[in-house]
Design an enzyme around this catalytic site. Structure first.
Site, PDB file in Angstrom:
ATOM      1  CG  ASP A  43      -1.857   1.190   1.235  1.00 47.89           C
ATOM      2  OD1 ASP A  43      -2.922   1.127   0.616  1.00 47.89           O
ATOM      3  OD2 ASP A  43      -1.486   2.211   1.852  1.00 47.89           O
ATOM      4  CB  ALA A  47      -2.895   1.882  -2.498  1.00 47.71           C
ATOM      5  CG  ASP A  48      -3.622  -2.882   0.054  1.00 47.11           C
ATOM      6  OD1 ASP A  48      -3.270  -3.591  -0.890  1.00 47.11           O
ATOM      7  OD2 ASP A  48      -2.878  -2.599   0.995  1.00 47.11           O
ATOM      8  CG  MET A  49      -8.986  -0.140   2.046  1.00 43.34           C
ATOM      9  SD  MET A  49      -9.343   1.092   3.314  1.00 43.34           S
ATOM     10  CE  MET A  49      -8.398   0.407   4.686  1.00 43.34           C
ATOM     11  CB  ALA A  52     -10.640  -4.016  -2.180  1.00 44.80           C
TER      12      ALA A  52
END
Length: 388
Positions: free
Chosen positions: A144, A171-173, A176
């Site tokens: 992230d 960034a991950d979310m 997702a």
């Protein structure tokens, strides 16, 4: 018209996932929230790396508890012949295959897109990576914070004298969310033609999309907005302002009407309304160093209770500057019955209802799986279906 569901929207869909950390697990958790049967394949030696991040949830990891409820955990050694055979059978029955292992890892296991697509043409495959399936960065590992840097986010967050990361794995979310919406679109598409789809989700692509408002300043004005700490870097006044030694208020001015109300009813400084330095938002951004100290001086004279009352009365949007103790006790969450209790290997834990808020969606109180908790159950079903 009221729409009442008799079942979860994704009931009957089977998802197989090779995942770790946040981006893919959060995506597949939401697929599970919507009723899909999510089978999470984990390495017998420790499983998903996020299981070991910490032990704050009664011995379980906060990230893992948050992003993995509602799934079935199956442990397989995918480098063994048996593990490969089991995964092959699972993919033969699956509707969706999600993975976010390191660059090239799924291909090396023999389950890359070309192989999978030729064998199961109706399968929806979603690959999540840092930089995507091609380009000069395709083989780079990514987490992230690294993507926050690559996407320019660190150049916007923090104080003028230095960067700060966003305090959550944004960034991950972000990836997702785009993975989830792409999968749902692919499911709808497949219902029309029966064909599978390949979804190539790049964390950089996704976060770059969210960066476009400030990026347009660079593209068309030749400069980027500066770091503004807890204030907006493209709108003024907007953010957290000090009220003497009493604390802070958080408010937002986005329209000319709100600016006028702030000047006339809150600050009681009517001359500011048409001051050419402050009359329009772009001018206020250019002259923020003159305007913002003036606002804080006036707030100091009024006091925090009076400032808050005036903001509310004037219709200027305002909110509290909460910490996490305030968040978990937030009266709005309580009033909307957002908190539920779910199961975990460590016993019952608090969780939030998924925020889909789809009318008629049944209440699904799922559990966080222990490592390999469902291995025997899933293998037994496969053996039965295969007639072994």
């Amino acid at each position: 018209m009221t729409n009442t569901h008799k079942a979860f929207p994704l009931a009957g869909l089977m998802v197989v996932t090779l995942e770790h950390a946040v981006a893919a697990p959060l995506c597949t958790r939401h697929l599970a929230d919507l009723g899909a049967d999510v089978i999470k394949i984990e390495n017998p030696e420790g499983g998903d790396l996020s299981r070991a991040y910490d032990t704050v949830v009664n011995g379980e990891s906060a990230y893992f508890v948050w992003a993995n409820r509602g799934k079935r955990s199956v442990t397989l050694d995918l480098k063994s012949e048996r593990g490969q055979m089991v995964l092959t059978e699972l993919l033969g029955r699956a509707d969706i295959f999600v993975h976010n292992l390191g660059p090239g890892a799924v291909d090396r296991l023999g389950f890359g897109h070309d192989t999978v697509a030729s064998r199961w043409p109706g399968l929806i495959v979603c690959a999540i990576s840092g930089y995507g399936a091609d380009g000069p960065y395709q083989h780079r590992k990514a987490f992230d914070l690294l993507i926050q840097g690559e996407a320019g986010l660190l150049s916007l967050t923090g104080e003028p004298d230095g960067p700060a990361k966003v305090g959550i794995s944004i960034a991950d979310m972000c990836a997702a969310v785009y993975a989830l919406s792409s999968i749902l679109a692919a499911v709808l598409d497949r219902s029309r033609d029966g064909g599978g789809r390949f979804i190539d989700i790049s964390m950089l692509d996704c976060l770059a999309e969210w960066m476009m408002a400030p990026a347009y300043h660079q593209l068309y004005a030749g400069r980027q907005p500066g770091r503004a700490g807890a204030r907006h870097n493209m709108m003024v006044p907007y953010g957290v302002y000090r009220v003497g030694d009493e604390g802070h208020v958080n408010f937002a001015v986005q329209t000319d009407a709100q600016w006028r109300a702030l000047c006339m009813e809150v600050l009681e400084l009517p001359d500011l309304v048409d001051d050419p330095r402050f009359a329009r938002n772009e001018a206020r951004v250019r002259h923020r160093h003159a305007l913002e100290p003036l606002i804080e001086d006036r707030f100091r004279a009024l006091g925090i209770a009076e400032v808050t009352t005036r903001l509310i009365t004037a219709g200027v949007p305002t909110g509290d500057v909460n910490d996490l103790r305030d968040l978990v006790a937030h009266p709005q969450l309580d009033a909307r019955s957002r908190w539920i209790e779910i199961g975990s290997p460590a016993g019952p834990v608090r969780a939030l209802r998924p925020p889909f808020n789809l009318s008629g969606l049944p209440d699904r109180r799922t559990s966080v799986p222990a490592l390999g908790e469902h291995t025997d159950e899933v293998l037994a079903a496969l053996s039965w279906e295969a007639g072994r």
